[in-house]
Design an enzyme around this catalytic site. Structure first.
Site, short mmCIF file in Angstrom:
data_model
loop_
_atom_site.label_atom_id
_atom_site.label_comp_id
_atom_site.label_asym_id
_atom_site.label_seq_id
_atom_site.Cartn_x
_atom_site.Cartn_y
_atom_site.Cartn_z
N LYS A 24 0.84 -1.20 0.00
CA LYS A 24 0.00 0.00 0.00
C LYS A 24 0.88 1.25 0.00
CE LYS A 24 -1.87 2.56 3.11
NZ LYS A 24 -1.65 3.85 2.40
N GLU B 175 10.30 1.09 10.05
CA GLU B 175 11.34 2.09 9.82
C GLU B 175 10.68 3.44 10.04
OE1 GLU B 175 13.27 4.81 8.72
OE2 GLU B 175 13.42 4.19 6.63
N CYS C 280 13.76 10.69 6.64
CA CYS C 280 13.83 10.20 8.03
C CYS C 280 15.23 10.35 8.59
CB CYS C 280 13.37 8.75 8.09
SG CYS C 280 14.22 7.71 6.89
N GLU D 253 10.60 15.53 15.39
CA GLU D 253 10.87 15.42 13.96
C GLU D 253 9.98 16.41 13.20
OE1 GLU D 253 9.56 11.91 11.65
OE2 GLU D 253 11.62 11.79 10.92
O1 TXE Z 1 2.94 9.59 7.71
P1 TXE Z 1 2.30 8.21 8.11
P2 TXE Z 1 2.28 11.02 7.49
C1 TXE Z 1 6.89 11.21 9.66
C2 TXE Z 1 7.11 12.69 9.51
C3 TXE Z 1 5.77 13.20 9.13
C4 TXE Z 1 4.90 12.30 9.98
C5 TXE Z 1 3.49 12.17 9.50
O2 TXE Z 1 7.50 13.24 10.75
O3 TXE Z 1 5.58 14.55 9.44
O4 TXE Z 1 5.52 11.04 9.91
O5 TXE Z 1 3.46 11.90 8.12
C6 TXE Z 1 -0.09 4.81 6.25
N1 TXE Z 1 -2.46 2.05 9.85
N2 TXE Z 1 7.25 10.45 8.47
O6 TXE Z 1 1.05 11.24 8.27
O7 TXE Z 1 0.96 8.40 8.74
C7 TXE Z 1 -0.23 5.95 5.26
O8 TXE Z 1 -1.38 5.75 4.46
C8 TXE Z 1 -1.72 1.64 8.82
C9 TXE Z 1 8.50 9.75 8.53
O9 TXE Z 1 2.19 11.22 6.05
O10 TXE Z 1 3.33 7.50 8.89
C10 TXE Z 1 1.08 5.85 4.51
O11 TXE Z 1 1.01 4.83 3.53
N3 TXE Z 1 -1.17 2.50 7.94
C11 TXE Z 1 8.66 8.79 7.43
C12 TXE Z 1 2.07 5.43 5.60
O12 TXE Z 1 1.27 4.89 6.64
C13 TXE Z 1 -1.35 3.82 8.13
C14 TXE Z 1 8.05 9.06 6.14
C15 TXE Z 1 2.92 6.54 6.16
O13 TXE Z 1 2.09 7.54 6.68
C16 TXE Z 1 -2.11 4.30 9.21
C17 TXE Z 1 6.77 9.73 6.24
C18 TXE Z 1 -2.67 3.35 10.10
N4 TXE Z 1 -3.39 3.72 11.17
C19 TXE Z 1 6.45 10.42 7.38
N5 TXE Z 1 -2.10 5.66 9.14
C20 TXE Z 1 9.98 8.08 7.34
N6 TXE Z 1 10.31 7.25 8.32
O14 TXE Z 1 10.67 8.21 6.34
C21 TXE Z 1 -1.38 6.01 8.07
N7 TXE Z 1 -0.92 4.90 7.44
#
Ligand code: TXE
Length: 489
Positions: free
Chosen positions: A175, A250, A284, A385
């Site tokens: 996904k 991660e 990240c 972050e």
């Molecule tokens: O990420 P999410 P978001 C961090 C960064 C950012 C914060 C929020 O600080 O500001 O996260 O970003 C899916 N069950 N990173 O909200 O929510 C979602 O659809 C299962 C760090 O955009 O972590 C997407 O596919 N899945 C990071 C994925 O999770 C769920 C990169 C990531 O989204 C879900 C991105 C749930 N309950 C953001 N809720 C890195 N480590 O590189 C959301 N998703």
């Protein structure tokens, strides 16, 4: 011209059952790029059923490792054959400058190739045991893997997840982020062309709520692999307890980039800017905390300010652009809220902090590269972050203090140290609690090396030999060489 995409499920293109779609817009100019299915729980459940059937009854896991490897090589070729289109689409979907997208696409192909080669190197061991037995260990695929990826490296993260899982003989439901599903769906077209068996990989687009939740919770999934924010990672981990899935996570980071006075300062200044602002800081492993020895503090900050104008902002497809827009208007607001917090906390804003003005920026989510000086380690901008182009500069006086500040975080993803003293470099690296470290550089990483974090930056490792371990079960086999009954009763 915007394109309408479908999900790739069981080897076919499908819509969401509800027929709902989501518009995907270019974060650099607001233009409509594509429409994708907005899937929910029921769609993910169907994809999981396909992956389950493909794993339990399909030919994939019975293929020789060599044949699986060859298919991964073909996927790598398929990516290379349309690398230009993929890179441009990545820019239009997630905003990064074209040169960065080109690098990601090349790296995604390399990742499939690396794991294609590794497929034939998976092996168990024979153990010397005391009894009259022959004992050995087999490595087997885990089963159905649910893979949830974020929006900052859409195609590359798809490769990091799919390649090792497939090399090991698993089947997958991927996904992508609801914000950046396009290159993953294009990868679906490549998978179709290499005639991957139906159900081995399924790519389903949809939001975290509903779609992501189902992939983490559904008990037909044996393993969930997630890259994203720490808050979401915790939810995924909780949902995965339904059937005690294997998990790898991660997550975020607040990574220290430590510059000592005896470093090559010009190189360190370059590394500080690249560490903080590559991919708009939406990384990240971004070096978002710059720890600078007091005696060179002013030199480093002045050096960065001199170079900042070279970071040309603009649409990622415009020539010469070094920093694109942030992923969404909501995310830009989140980053801006941290800039406000930094000012209120008393840090000194020395550059950026604003949206750039000008016609070319009017419809995109642009934000200037921002540096805060005189940041204290306890300030929120030094602890949380931000995931955007915001760098916090912190002073230290001794090596011990640098290490203490570097480790004073709930995260433990990455860290770097700049010094010409090799003993100091090793000493510091040994004491830093982080999974990825650099000396006199920032950001390079290779498919051969493990990627992942200590502490709340995650669980498990991706890439390299370590990455394939996360997709393998371990089975012990004991063969009794003594034909006589045990005679216990
Ligand atoms: O990420 P999410 P978001 C961090 C960064 C950012 C914060 C929020 O600080 O500001 O996260 O970003 C899916 N069950 N990173 O909200 O929510 C979602 O659809 C299962 C760090 O955009 O972590 C997407 O596919 N899945 C990071 C994925 O999770 C769920 C990169 C990531 O989204 C879900 C991105 C749930 N309950 C953001 N809720 C890195 N480590 O590189 C959301 N998703």
């Amino acid at each position: 011209m915007s394109k309408e995409y479908q999900n790739y499920v069981n080897g076919k293109w499908t819509n969401a059952k509800s027929k709902a779609i989501r518009d995907i817009r270019d974060p650099g100019n607001g233009e409509l790029v594509a429409a994708v299915p907005e899937c929910q729980k029921e769609d993910i459940a169907l994809a999981i059923d396909a992956a389950r059937e493909a794993f339990d009854h399909g030919p994939w896991r019975k293929l020789t490792a060599q044949d699986r490897g060859k298919i991964l090589f073909k996927i790598a070729e398929g990516i290379r054959a349309k690398s230009k289109d993929l890179a441009e689409l990545e820019v239009r979907n997630c905003g990064k400058p074209l040169a960065e997208a080109e690098f990601d696409v090349a790296d995604a192909a390399n990742c499939f190739e690396f794991y294609g080669g590794l497929a034939t190197k998976i092996h168990g061991e024979t153990m010397q045991v005391p009894a009259n037995s022959l004992s050995f260990v087999l490595r087997e695929p885990i089963g159905v893997c649910g893979q949830i990826i974020p929006w900052n490296y859409p195609l590359l993260m798809a490769a990091w997840k799919l390649a090792p899982a497939l090399a090991a003989g698993n089947t997958c439901v991927l996904k992508p982020s609801e914000l950046t599903p396009l290159t993953a769906l294009e990868l679906g077209e490549i998978l179709m062309r290499v005639e991957l068996y139906p159900g081995v990989v399924n790519i389903v687009t949809g939001p975290g709520t509903g779609a992501g939740e189902e992939l983490s919770a559904n008990s037909k999934v044996d393993k969930v692999a997630f890259t994203g924010g720490t808050v979401t990672g915790r939810k995924v981990m909780t949902a995965a307890t339904s059937n005690l899935k294997k998990i790898s996570l991660e997550l975020g980071g607040k990574n220290p980039n430590i510059v000592f006075a005896n470093a090559d300062l010009e190189a360190a200044i370059d590394g500080a800017l690249f560490g903080a602002f590559a991919n708009q800081g939406e990384v990240c492993s971004a070096g978002s905390r710059l720890l600078v020895e007091k005696s060179i503090h002013k030199k480093i900050v002045d050096g960065m300010l001199q170079k900042i104008p070279k970071i040309k902002l603009g649409h990622g497809l415009t020539s010469g652009v070094k920093m694109g827009p942030l992923i969404s208007a909501a995310h830009r607001e989140k980053v801006e809220s941290y800039i406000k917090i930094g000012i209120e906390e008393g840090a000194k804003l020395v550059c950026g902090g604003k949206r750039p003005t000008g016609k070319e920026f009017a419809s995109g989510n642009f934000l200037e590269p921002t540096i805060f000086d005189h940041v204290k380690p306890n300030m929120r901008i030094a602890r949380e972050e931000i995931f955007g182009p915001v760098l916090s500069v912190i002073s230290f006086e001794t090596e011990e203090e640098a290490i203490r500040i570097a480790n004073d975080t709930e995260y433990g993803l990455a860290a770097a140290v700049w010094t010409r003293d090799v003993n100091r470099a090793i000493r510091v690296v040994q004491q830093i609690r982080a999974g990825i470290t650099w000396v006199n550089t920032y950001h390079p990483t290779f498919n051969e090396l493990p990627w992942g974090g200590y502490k709340q930056s995650g669980i498990g490792r991706e890439l390299g030999l370590y990455g394939i371990e996360e997709y393998l079960e371990t089975k012990q086999v004991n063969i009794n060489l003594d034909e006589a009954p045990i005679g216990w009763y």
